[in-house]
Design a protein around this motif. Sequence first.
Motif, PDB file in Angstrom:
ATOM      1  N   GLY A  18      17.996  53.009  15.004  1.00  0.00           N
ATOM      2  CA  GLY A  18      18.316  52.144  13.884  1.00  0.00           C
ATOM      3  C   GLY A  18      19.724  51.603  13.830  1.00  0.00           C
ATOM      4  O   GLY A  18      19.997  50.698  13.031  1.00  0.00           O
ATOM      5  N   ASP A  19      20.618  52.115  14.667  1.00  0.00           N
ATOM      6  CA  ASP A  19      22.024  51.784  14.471  1.00  0.00           C
ATOM      7  C   ASP A  19      22.723  51.194  15.692  1.00  0.00           C
ATOM      8  O   ASP A  19      23.954  51.145  15.733  1.00  0.00           O
ATOM      9  N   GLN A  20      21.972  50.744  16.690  1.00  0.00           N
ATOM     10  CA  GLN A  20      22.597  50.033  17.807  1.00  0.00           C
ATOM     11  C   GLN A  20      23.267  48.760  17.279  1.00  0.00           C
ATOM     12  O   GLN A  20      22.680  47.994  16.524  1.00  0.00           O
ATOM     13  N   GLY A  21      24.509  48.537  17.685  1.00  0.00           N
ATOM     14  CA  GLY A  21      25.231  47.342  17.270  1.00  0.00           C
ATOM     15  C   GLY A  21      25.716  47.372  15.835  1.00  0.00           C
ATOM     16  O   GLY A  21      26.189  46.354  15.320  1.00  0.00           O
ATOM     17  N   LEU A  22      25.631  48.519  15.192  1.00  0.00           N
ATOM     18  CA  LEU A  22      25.971  48.634  13.778  1.00  0.00           C
ATOM     19  C   LEU A  22      27.433  48.285  13.516  1.00  0.00           C
ATOM     20  O   LEU A  22      28.327  48.650  14.275  1.00  0.00           O
ATOM     21  N   PHE A  23      27.668  47.585  12.408  1.00  0.00           N
ATOM     22  CA  PHE A  23      29.021  47.302  11.924  1.00  0.00           C
ATOM     23  C   PHE A  23      29.360  48.356  10.884  1.00  0.00           C
ATOM     24  O   PHE A  23      28.625  48.550   9.917  1.00  0.00           O
ATOM     25  N   ILE A  24      30.477  49.061  11.087  1.00  0.00           N
ATOM     26  CA  ILE A  24      30.836  50.210  10.264  1.00  0.00           C
ATOM     27  C   ILE A  24      32.101  49.904   9.471  1.00  0.00           C
ATOM     28  O   ILE A  24      33.127  49.502  10.029  1.00  0.00           O
ATOM     29  N   ALA A  25      32.012  50.090   8.153  1.00  0.00           N
ATOM     30  CA  ALA A  25      33.125  49.799   7.257  1.00  0.00           C
ATOM     31  C   ALA A  25      33.882  51.079   6.919  1.00  0.00           C
ATOM     32  O   ALA A  25      33.376  52.182   7.083  1.00  0.00           O
ATOM     33  N   PRO A  26      35.125  50.942   6.429  1.00  0.00           N
ATOM     34  CA  PRO A  26      35.901  52.112   5.999  1.00  0.00           C
ATOM     35  C   PRO A  26      35.180  52.864   4.866  1.00  0.00           C
ATOM     36  O   PRO A  26      34.558  52.241   4.014  1.00  0.00           O
ATOM     37  N   TRP A  27      35.292  54.144   4.884  1.00  0.00           N
ATOM     38  CA  TRP A  27      35.881  55.025   5.882  1.00  0.00           C
ATOM     39  C   TRP A  27      34.779  55.728   6.642  1.00  0.00           C
ATOM     40  O   TRP A  27      34.834  56.911   6.926  1.00  0.00           O
ATOM     41  N   GLY A  28      33.714  54.956   6.960  1.00  0.00           N
ATOM     42  CA  GLY A  28      32.539  55.450   7.637  1.00  0.00           C
ATOM     43  C   GLY A  28      31.287  55.143   6.846  1.00  0.00           C
ATOM     44  O   GLY A  28      30.678  56.025   6.235  1.00  0.00           O
ATOM     45  N   ARG A  29      30.888  53.845   6.837  1.00  0.00           N
ATOM     46  CA  ARG A  29      29.695  53.398   6.094  1.00  0.00           C
ATOM     47  C   ARG A  29      29.031  52.270   6.859  1.00  0.00           C
ATOM     48  O   ARG A  29      29.704  51.446   7.469  1.00  0.00           O
ATOM     49  N   ARG A  30      27.722  52.219   6.803  1.00  0.00           N
ATOM     50  CA  ARG A  30      27.005  51.078   7.357  1.00  0.00           C
ATOM     51  C   ARG A  30      27.348  49.833   6.552  1.00  0.00           C
ATOM     52  O   ARG A  30      27.448  49.874   5.328  1.00  0.00           O
ATOM     53  N   ALA A  31      27.518  48.708   7.252  1.00  0.00           N
ATOM     54  CA  ALA A  31      27.875  47.460   6.581  1.00  0.00           C
ATOM     55  C   ALA A  31      27.249  46.294   7.325  1.00  0.00           C
ATOM     56  O   ALA A  31      26.617  46.458   8.372  1.00  0.00           O
ATOM     57  N   SER A  32      27.421  45.108   6.790  1.00  0.00           N
ATOM     58  CA  SER A  32      26.914  43.890   7.434  1.00  0.00           C
ATOM     59  C   SER A  32      28.048  42.900   7.559  1.00  0.00           C
ATOM     60  O   SER A  32      29.127  43.078   6.975  1.00  0.00           O
ATOM     61  N   VAL A  33      27.808  41.841   8.315  1.00  0.00           N
ATOM     62  CA  VAL A  33      28.789  40.772   8.463  1.00  0.00           C
ATOM     63  C   VAL A  33      28.156  39.470   7.972  1.00  0.00           C
ATOM     64  O   VAL A  33      27.016  39.444   7.516  1.00  0.00           O
ATOM     65  N   ARG A  34      28.905  38.372   8.079  1.00  0.00           N
ATOM     66  CA  ARG A  34      28.395  37.079   7.640  1.00  0.00           C
ATOM     67  C   ARG A  34      27.074  36.749   8.311  1.00  0.00           C
ATOM     68  O   ARG A  34      26.860  37.051   9.481  1.00  0.00           O
ATOM     69  N   LYS A  35      26.200  36.098   7.551  1.00  0.00           N
ATOM     70  CA  LYS A  35      24.869  35.794   8.071  1.00  0.00           C
ATOM     71  C   LYS A  35      24.923  34.911   9.308  1.00  0.00           C
ATOM     72  O   LYS A  35      24.113  35.071  10.227  1.00  0.00           O
ATOM     73  N   ASP A  36      25.887  33.962   9.369  1.00  0.00           N
ATOM     74  CA  ASP A  36      25.941  33.096  10.550  1.00  0.00           C
ATOM     75  C   ASP A  36      26.258  33.898  11.807  1.00  0.00           C
ATOM     76  O   ASP A  36      25.786  33.561  12.902  1.00  0.00           O
ATOM     77  N   LEU A  37      27.014  34.984  11.664  1.00  0.00           N
ATOM     78  CA  LEU A  37      27.315  35.835  12.814  1.00  0.00           C
ATOM     79  C   LEU A  37      26.111  36.699  13.176  1.00  0.00           C
ATOM     80  O   LEU A  37      25.800  36.869  14.362  1.00  0.00           O
ATOM     81  N   GLU A  38      25.443  37.248  12.185  1.00  0.00           N
ATOM     82  CA  GLU A  38      24.230  38.027  12.448  1.00  0.00           C
ATOM     83  C   GLU A  38      23.169  37.173  13.128  1.00  0.00           C
ATOM     84  O   GLU A  38      22.462  37.636  14.027  1.00  0.00           O
ATOM     85  N   ASP A  39      23.076  35.908  12.714  1.00  0.00           N
ATOM     86  CA  ASP A  39      22.095  34.999  13.324  1.00  0.00           C
ATOM     87  C   ASP A  39      22.389  34.780  14.807  1.00  0.00           C
ATOM     88  O   ASP A  39      21.468  34.686  15.628  1.00  0.00           O
ATOM     89  N   GLU A  40      23.675  34.699  15.160  1.00  0.00           N
ATOM     90  CA  GLU A  40      24.045  34.466  16.560  1.00  0.00           C
ATOM     91  C   GLU A  40      23.722  35.671  17.442  1.00  0.00           C
ATOM     92  O   GLU A  40      23.487  35.522  18.638  1.00  0.00           O
ATOM     93  N   VAL A  41      23.718  36.852  16.860  1.00  0.00           N
ATOM     94  CA  VAL A  41      23.350  38.052  17.602  1.00  0.00           C
ATOM     95  C   VAL A  41      21.863  38.061  17.920  1.00  0.00           C
ATOM     96  O   VAL A  41      21.438  38.482  19.002  1.00  0.00           O
ATOM     97  N   VAL A  42      21.057  37.585  16.985  1.00  0.00           N
ATOM     98  CA  VAL A  42      19.596  37.613  17.133  1.00  0.00           C
ATOM     99  C   VAL A  42      19.112  36.588  18.160  1.00  0.00           C
ATOM    100  O   VAL A  42      18.175  36.836  18.918  1.00  0.00           O
TER     101      VAL A  42
END
Length: 350
Positions: free
Chosen positions: A305-329
Amino acid sequence: MFHTLGAFWNQSFFLPQPTLTEKNLPDQTGKVFIITGANTGIGYHVAAILYSLNAKVYVGARSESKATEAIASIKKLHPSSKGALEYLHLNLSDLTTIKGTAEEFMRRESKLHWLDNNAGVMIPPAGSKGAQGMDLQFQTNILGPFLLTKLLLPVLKRTAESEPTGTVRVSWAGSLAVDLGSPKGGMAWKSASDGVSTLDDSHGIRTNYGISKAANYFLGNEFAKRFGERDGVMHNVSTLFQDTRNRLMTLMNKQSYNPGNLKSDLQRHTSGLVRRLIDLMLYPAVFGAYTELYAGLSQELTMKGDQGLFIAPWGRRASVRKDLEDEVVKEDGQAAKLFEWCDRVTKEYA
């Protein structure tokens, strides 16, 4: 816009306490780690915590004297450790040296449990170049870690074959600049003299920094897609610095732009008055280490479930801008294009 404002708020104010620290990490006897940029700042604290728990830690740094000083300092802090600290010469701004670094490590070790691509450069003087003549931030933050990681894939794979699933990892250095500083789609391209697309460094050092951080997000995901399942290695992206103070610094001192809510060596060029005011907003650098430790060692993270995960301080699952997530897909998105560009540029040095 709403996601960007939300990310700015959620990764800058009223942060939850770190869930993984030196107080609850298990013993690391027998584990081998490479922490790039471990002679100072966040990397120093990561190395110190791991060493205190009896790990063998390679301090990747360009300066042997500074690395030796850091190693001596860490050993003094933790005299009872049964671990080891080793200097590993690493100059990410010179692609001709990185193969030698990887080969030297593999001559000395048969295992690597975590490669922490912590090192980087942020907003250097305008016009700064790497040894191969490219923008210094692109070479140090993108191409150098790409080549090092690719060259170390064999030892990572071998290690994963005999370790619990998902415990062998590579972490990439993200930032709030992924959201706040990168252009739409993350990358900016131009045509080189041979007509082939190359990263465009003409947008200024601040945008170039944002591009380099978005690139780390893309590379963490591309390595995960291309090699993660095949090799049994987890790749993720940790937010090392926070950019809350950027706006204040920009208003007060146009020549100083130094992202981060962490007290570290990054503030060395900040003027005295600005630095005193900004210090009121900063966390100790060890908090950045907690984010990285979560990326590298948290048992909450899974391969599935966590390959490529973006991790926020101080150790939490997070997301990035949708346009960036779209480029990964996308199969032919910016992430894939960046990987192919890095592969092409570094091929002669691999």
